[in-house]
Design a protein around this motif. Structure first.
Motif, short mmCIF file in Angstrom:
data_model
loop_
_atom_site.label_atom_id
_atom_site.label_comp_id
_atom_site.label_asym_id
_atom_site.label_seq_id
_atom_site.Cartn_x
_atom_site.Cartn_y
_atom_site.Cartn_z
N VAL A 47 0.85 -1.19 0.00
CA VAL A 47 0.00 0.00 0.00
C VAL A 47 0.88 1.24 0.00
O VAL A 47 2.10 1.14 0.16
N ALA A 48 0.26 2.39 -0.18
CA ALA A 48 1.01 3.64 -0.08
C ALA A 48 0.62 4.34 1.21
O ALA A 48 -0.54 4.27 1.63
N MET A 49 1.58 4.98 1.85
CA MET A 49 1.27 5.85 2.99
C MET A 49 1.72 7.25 2.59
O MET A 49 2.90 7.49 2.37
N ILE A 50 0.75 8.15 2.48
CA ILE A 50 1.04 9.48 1.96
C ILE A 50 1.08 10.48 3.12
O ILE A 50 0.14 10.52 3.92
N LEU A 67 -3.50 6.17 4.39
CA LEU A 67 -3.37 4.90 3.66
C LEU A 67 -4.04 5.00 2.28
O LEU A 67 -5.17 5.46 2.17
N VAL A 68 -3.33 4.57 1.25
CA VAL A 68 -3.95 4.44 -0.07
C VAL A 68 -3.69 3.03 -0.58
O VAL A 68 -2.55 2.61 -0.72
#
Lengths: 96, 852
Positions: A47-50, A67-68
């Motif tokens: 996942v991505a954490m922006i 979270l994305v």
């Protein structure tokens, strides 16, 4: 069995969860403070954490991460986009 | 209330506008336990329609002049008075009469013979070593120049090898696969194709251009005259046969057989499936399994069509259609090597009569359905006679209108699933919009029905469609036709009506919902137009009152930049990360970018920009669509998504439109389609499985493969045929291995942990000790380890997940600068978010020893 050392993010902020119909999971990075070993096979996806600095009532603004997940994780696998990883974007047709 | 609706509390009356208290989807109450009340009444195996709680479009009983009985009788000429309708009906009728050897379909007698008596020998046995090498060479780069170059090189070194020329190898591939295209004439302006009822014409009925080169003398027979333009169709039958000729490929195609048995046996145990992950799990397919329309040896195909613009900034429209073989598992069937290319309609203009172009491909299918398809199943070493079932047809909105004959999205009954919802017309305009709420002070004749309860949106009904189609088709004059078109939502019969009803789900049920255009393009366009304030404003409405239109000026620029800044945090497995939307919105922002922008990033990025009311409403959309975009959807998630999306759509009308007649155009048809999506999961499986993503990819691939840009049309046709042959030969002789490393081959030095988890290099050369806080964590995991003992471990840089994603270890990643990082080092473990990951495998032996 492979082992993975992870650092857990904090629990998501309740206020942001509640105003976002559970779609905005905003957490703090805890670094060495929350290290944990796990079995490799419990990992589900990347996942991505922006980073962002949301205003949360009653809290000073701080660096957080939201979270994305990849939208429709399976779409790409199924539709075969992975078949050819795009390199030359200019060549692809503007059909969509 | 019909039995198939989720219970959705919350009054429709806007006087109680406190959504937070009454909305079941208010985040506080987002508890699946609470939703089980809805589950009871949400039986996926409901009867066809339940009761009609909403007036059906044009109740016809008792209207004079309407033929009674069956739609099957409809194609009788005498009852159809209007020319255009008669043309459509003629195509339907012709489709019902085709046979495989009908010259109108264009297959050679050899090809028909082979279709009826499939070859049985193992194709790889008929290929000697030299030919095999030639095949591999050709398939690696199927262009004449590349092949002849490599061939010359090899022959210089090994002059005694027998390497066939490029022409011969192409001939060989055509012979081996049995796949050839059939060619038909078409209008030079791409208005019509000279097929079916048009096959005898010599001039185009639309533009009057001649069919043949003017230099071809009329006295000659038709065979000798040169058509001005032709197009190719690749019959699907031989493509299916080719796939079954290799034991391994045939085994893959047994997926439908096995899944059918599994699903039926699971449904013997309990009333519904827990999870939907394929079209085959939908109630309509299960019904077809049960009533024997799809048996264990049968073939199921999905049809998908799309228009494409080949080159930017050029008039270069073309249409491509494909067949997706549902007998293969979802992980295989959408890959370009398994998609069957069906036909290609060259431009440069859009076809005026698309039926005539589809006729050769569909006629072939219809004939196969009547005759059954003989297949040599190499895995089971027997010949089977399969019926060919066509459950679904998919296209984007405008494409769908072409092939289903429904009215466009501005019609009064615009729902493409034919649910019967009546739209409301703008006060000064012709367009209708599917607004649920009746505006205040609104007096448009024909649109005055009361508020529609979103809970009673019905399912598609085949009977209703057929009844209404007969009414439309029998209109006796133009005025009557227009009136009936308005009330029925049908503008003409679909050529798919020519497919026998036992071999398809039938319109409107066979119309897929296309989540790609709906979710990624239409909904994003609606929301962004509102937030940017670029939506049309109908007086006396005033943009100054649009308190949601916040993405303007500097805020919009900043927002765009924030999106672009996310780039460094998105893992490469997310594919094209969204670019700066403020810069790129009008110049080709892609569907995939919109998808990530609207449903991935924006709950974070729009927080604090949209005011709370609009933000929370938007988040309900995100919540529902995140579920709808998945490939596996549980029964419970379907219900939650239904609540979320229905609640979003209903609330949307209340907070944006506010019952103002001037804002009725905000309620675009996509808003209505959205509400159908969860029901569609139950009916035909996850929307992704029948979405346009597949076709878009195929089009992308084909256009990439065109190497010469002159005369793109014939070039693209050639490539398409070659693609079909290459796919077939790959399926027939899989060990030719032309698509790079085959599945499952490990890269150098990798370590397979099983279950799809693979450790990839780099790897630490020598074990090095853990830091103290790390060692602590290890002791928590293995209480047997003595604290304070130095534990050396070997770190790895990468892990491949079963999802196909790679995650990188912080061990290597933290050494890089932000801009160069892969950022795929944040992973999800059973819903806990984690970060920073490290380490590896070999430590375990050491640990086991220390335990002893």
């Amino acid at each position: 069995m492979g082992l993975v050392l992870i650092s857990l993010y904090s629990k998501p902020d309740d206020y942001l969860l509640s105003i976002s119909a559970n779609t905005l999971w905003s957490s703090e990075y805890q670094g060495d403070g929350a290290l944990k070993f796990i079995d490799v096979k419990t990992i589900q996806s990347v996942v991505a954490m922006i980073p962002h600095k949301p205003e949360i009532p009653g809290l000073p603004p701080s660096e957080r991460f939201f979270l994305v997940e990849k939208p429709g994780l399976d779409v790409v696998m199924m539709a075969g986009i992975k078949d050819d990883v795009p390199g030359d974007e200019e060549d692809s047709p503007p059909c969509i | 209330m019909p039995s198939n609706d989720v219970s959705l509390s919350g009054p429709l009356d806007e006087s109680s506008d406190n959504w937070d208290n009454t909305d079941p989807f208010a985040p506080g109450s987002l508890d699946t336990e609470n939703l089980h009340g809805g589950l009871d009444s949400y039986n996926p195996r409901h009867g066809d329609n339940g009761e009609d709680t909403q007036p059906a479009p044009l109740d016809t009983s008792g209207q004079p002049g309407i033929p009674s009985g069956d739609v099957e009788d409809l194609w009788m000429q005498e009852t159809i008075h209007l020319d255009d309708l008669r043309t459509s009906a003629d195509f339907v009728k012709a489709l019902r009469e085709t046979t495989l050897d009908d010259p109108i379909l264009g297959m050679s007698s050899d090809a028909v013979e082979r279709l009826r008596n499939p070859l049985r020998e193992d194709p790889s046995l008929s290929v000697d070593a030299d030919t095999r090498m030639a095949l591999e060479l050709f398939l690696n780069d199927p262009s004449e120049r590349a092949y002849e170059k490599s061939r010359a090189t090899i022959l210089r070194r090994h002059p005694d090898d027998i390497l066939p020329s490029c022409y011969k190898i192409r001939r060989l591939i055509a012979d081996l696969t049995g796949i050839e295209s059939v060619v038909h004439d078409m209008c030079i302006n791409s208005c019509i194709a000279y097929t079916g009822p048009f096959s005898e014409l010599e001039t185009c009925p639309a533009c009057s251009e001649s069919r043949y080169e003017l230099s071809s003398p009329q006295s000659r027979s038709r065979r000798e005259r040169k058509p001005r333009q032709t197009f190719h169709t690749i019959p699907v039958g031989p493509q299916i046969q080719a796939l079954y000729r290799d034991p391994e490929s045939a085994t893959h195609a047994h997926y439908l057989r096995e899944e059918r048995a599994r699903v039926l046996s699971e449904l013997d145990q309990k009333p519904y499936l827990d999870e939907y992950s394929d079209v085959l799990h939908g109630a309509d397919m299960i019904q077809a399994f049960r009533d024997g329309r799809i048996g264990e040896d049968d073939v199921a195909l999905m049809f998908s069509i799309d228009g494409a613009q080949l080159y930017a900034h050029k008039l270069s429209a073309c249409w491509i259609y494909i067949w997706v073989l549902l007998n293969l598992s979802p992980t295989r069937r959408y890959q370009k090597k398994h998609v069957f290319v069906g036909g290609f309609i060259p431009g440069p203009k859009n076809p005026k009569n698309i039926d005539s172009f589809l006729f050769p491909g569909l006629g072939h299918l219809a004939a196969l359905q009547r005759e059954s398809l003989a297949i040599w199943d190499a895995a089971r070493q027997r010949e089977v006679h399969s019926r060919v079932f066509l459950p679904l047809i998919t296209a984007d909105g405008p494409g769908m209108m072409h092939i289903t004959g429904f009215v466009g999205y501005h019609g009064k009954h615009s729902c493409r699933l034919y649910c019967g919802l009546s739209g409301r017309r703008e006060r000064h305009g012709k367009h209708y919009f599917p607004a649920l709420l009746k505006p205040r002070d609104y007096d448009v004749e024909g649109s005055l029905h009361p508020d529609v309860d979103i809970r009673v949106i019905r399912e598609a009904s085949r009977e209703q469609y057929e009844r209404n189609l007969s009414i439309l088709v029998t209109s006796s004059n133009e005025a009557q036709y227009r009136a009936r078109r308005l009330e029925t939502g049908i503008s003409r019969p679909s050529i798919f009506s020519g497919i026998e009803s036992s071999s398809t789900l039938g319109l409107p049920k066979s119309a897929g919902s296309d989540i790609m255009h709906l979710g990624a393009l239409n909904i994003s366009d609606l929301m962004i137009s509102l937030w940017r304030g670029t939506m049309d404003c109908t007086r006396p409405d005033d943009k100054a009152t649009w308190d949601w239109a916040v993405l303007q000026g500097e805020v919009w620029q900043q927002h765009g930049k924030a999106i672009a800044d996310c780039l460094h945090y998105l893992p490469s497995s997310f594919d094209h990360p969204p670019r700066n939307i403020a810069d790129k919105l009008t110049s080709g922002y892609k569907a995939w970018e919109f998808l990530q922008y609207l449903y991935g990033l924006s709950p974070g990025l729009l927080l604090g920009i949209l005011s709370d009311k609009y933000y929370t409403n938007y988040c309900k959309l995100v919540y529902g669509m995140r579920i709808m975009n998945q490939h596996r959807i549980t029964q419970t998630s379907v219900c939650i998504a239904q609540l979320a999306l229905a609640s979003f759509a209903q609330e949307f009308e209340m907070i944006y439109c506010q019952r103002l007649a001037t804002r009725i155009h905000f309620v675009r048809p996509c808003l209505h389609s959205l509400v159908h999506l969860p029901q569609e999961v139950i009916r035909i499986g996850p929307p992704i499985c029948s979405s346009q993503w597949t076709l878009e990819c195929t089009i992308g691939n084909l256009t990439k493969e065109i190497k010469l840009h002159s005369n793109a049309w014939s070039n693209l046709s050639q490539h398409r045929i070659l693609r079909a042959q290459v796919n077939a030969i790959n399926a027939m002789i899989p060990d030719l291995c032309v698509d790079g490393p085959s599945e499952g081959r490990l890269s150098c030095g990798a370590k397979d942990l099983g279950g799809g988890f693979i450790l990839l290099r780099a790897r630490e050369g020598n074990p090095s000790p853990l830091r103290e806080c790390e060692a602590e964590a290890l002791c928590d995991f293995f209480p047997a380890i003595q604290r304070g003992v130095e534990i050396p471990v070997i770190r790895w840089a990468k892990l491949r997940l079963p999802t196909g994603q790679n995650c990188n270890s912080a061990w290597k990643e933290t050494l890089k600068q932000l801009k160069k990082r892969c950022t795929a080092w944040k992973v999800k473990v059973r819903c806990a978010c984690i970060f920073l990951w490290l380490l590896h495998a070999d430590v375990l032996n050491a640990l086991d020893m220390s335990r002893q």
